[in-house]
Scaffold this active site. Structure first.
Site, PDB file in Angstrom:
ATOM      1  N   ARG A  37      76.994   4.830   1.920  1.00 53.76           N
ATOM      2  CA  ARG A  37      76.543   3.499   1.470  1.00 53.76           C
ATOM      3  C   ARG A  37      76.150   2.592   2.633  1.00 53.76           C
ATOM      4  NH1 ARG A  37      80.333   5.286  -2.188  1.00 53.76           N
ATOM      5  NH2 ARG A  37      81.986   4.469  -0.880  1.00 53.76           N
TER       6      ARG A  37
ATOM      7  N   GLU B 268      94.700  10.669   4.658  1.00 52.92           N
ATOM      8  CA  GLU B 268      96.045  10.739   4.076  1.00 52.92           C
ATOM      9  C   GLU B 268      96.593  12.172   4.224  1.00 52.92           C
ATOM     10  OE1 GLU B 268      95.836   9.217   0.169  1.00 52.92           O
ATOM     11  OE2 GLU B 268      98.015   9.344  -0.147  1.00 52.92           O
TER      12      GLU B 268
HETATM   13  P1  AMP Z   1      88.659   3.894   5.392  1.00 53.03           P
HETATM   14  O1  AMP Z   1      88.332   4.927   6.434  1.00 53.03           O
HETATM   15  O2  AMP Z   1      90.018   4.117   4.763  1.00 53.03           O
HETATM   16  O3  AMP Z   1      88.504   2.481   5.906  1.00 53.03           O
HETATM   17  O4  AMP Z   1      87.634   4.107   4.184  1.00 53.03           O
HETATM   18  C1  AMP Z   1      86.357   3.574   4.265  1.00 53.03           C
HETATM   19  C2  AMP Z   1      85.328   4.463   3.607  1.00 53.03           C
HETATM   20  O5  AMP Z   1      85.752   4.931   2.334  1.00 53.03           O
HETATM   21  C3  AMP Z   1      84.057   3.665   3.380  1.00 53.03           C
HETATM   22  O6  AMP Z   1      82.935   4.472   3.700  1.00 53.03           O
HETATM   23  C4  AMP Z   1      84.103   3.287   1.908  1.00 53.03           C
HETATM   24  O7  AMP Z   1      82.830   3.352   1.339  1.00 53.03           O
HETATM   25  C5  AMP Z   1      85.067   4.294   1.266  1.00 53.03           C
HETATM   26  N1  AMP Z   1      86.100   3.650   0.430  1.00 53.03           N
HETATM   27  C6  AMP Z   1      87.436   3.611   0.687  1.00 53.03           C
HETATM   28  N2  AMP Z   1      88.110   2.968  -0.283  1.00 53.03           N
HETATM   29  C7  AMP Z   1      87.183   2.581  -1.186  1.00 53.03           C
HETATM   30  C8  AMP Z   1      87.233   1.841  -2.436  1.00 53.03           C
HETATM   31  N3  AMP Z   1      88.386   1.368  -2.945  1.00 53.03           N
HETATM   32  N4  AMP Z   1      86.062   1.601  -3.080  1.00 53.03           N
HETATM   33  C9  AMP Z   1      84.896   2.052  -2.587  1.00 53.03           C
HETATM   34  N5  AMP Z   1      84.772   2.753  -1.436  1.00 53.03           N
HETATM   35  C10 AMP Z   1      85.898   3.021  -0.740  1.00 53.03           C
END
Ligand code: AMP
Length: 183
Positions: free
Chosen positions: A67, A104
């Site tokens: 995205r 995780e």
């Molecule tokens: P993180 O590495 O945990 O910060 O996860 C970020 C990535 O996961 C991004 O590319 C987001 O698009 C996706 N992502 C994580 N959690 C969500 C959520 N609740 N809704 C939509 N996309 C998410």
């Protein structure tokens, strides 16, 4: 420095749809497709990003798969600068540099083309994605940009899940701008 008004933030937030229990139980997925297909919301967002980042003298926008590609490429075209995709392992065809990060369970890996930011050292790069959760992906992406001798000037997210504290980790590496903070 451009920031959005509270009423514009409210309008953007209301254009994003929550999908409970996707992709697995307990996760509330922030569905931005309802922002993208709303012409007022999408224009408002890209106009705002253009206003903020035209003052930065950037060389490139780097978007995180997938995205981040949508917002990043729209903004790069507005700013008349290049766009660089940061992709999941195995998707980019030329020589890549990779960075691992923990999930995780297990780990994941993202990559960028070795010559994506040109051959001049210190190209100024804005990192962009739709959402920061734990910050693992964004920290790896910012490290990757710095690894290929470009400079990650700032990381920009439409949505920040504040309770997961991802921004705190990322702030050690680069400046962070999150448009919509969710508690
Ligand atoms: P993180 O590495 O945990 O910060 O996860 C970020 C990535 O996961 C991004 O590319 C987001 O698009 C996706 N992502 C994580 N959690 C969500 C959520 N609740 N809704 C939509 N996309 C998410």
């Amino acid at each position: 420095m451009a920031y959005l008004s509270e009423s514009d933030k409210k309008f953007l937030l209301e254009s994003i749809r929550d999908i409970p229990d996707f992709p697995k139980p307990g996760i509330v997925f922030k569905d931005i497709t309802t922002l993208l297909n709303n012409k007022q919301a999408f224009s408002l967002l890209i106009d705002h990003l253009e206003k903020r980042y035209k003052e930065y003298d950037l060389d490139y926008i780097a978007g995180i798969e997938s995205r981040g590609f949508i917002f990043g490429s729209a903004l790069a075209a507005r700013l008349e600068i290049g766009f660089v995709p940061i992709r999941k392992k195995g998707k980019l065809p030329y020589t890549t540099v990779a960075e691992k990060y923990s999930l995780e369970y297990g780990f994941d890996e993202i990559e960028v083309h070795i010559d994506a930011f040109g051959h001049k050292k210190g190209a100024k790069v804005l990192l962009i994605d739709d959402l920061i959760a734990t910050g693992g992906t964004a920290v790896a992406a910012a490290n990757l940009i710095n690894k290929v001798e470009a400079e990650c000037i700032e990381a920009c997210f439409l949505i920040g899940l504040k309770f997961l504290k991802g921004e705190e980790k990322l702030k050690d590496i680069t400046k962070v701008y999150t448009i919509l903070e969710i508690d």
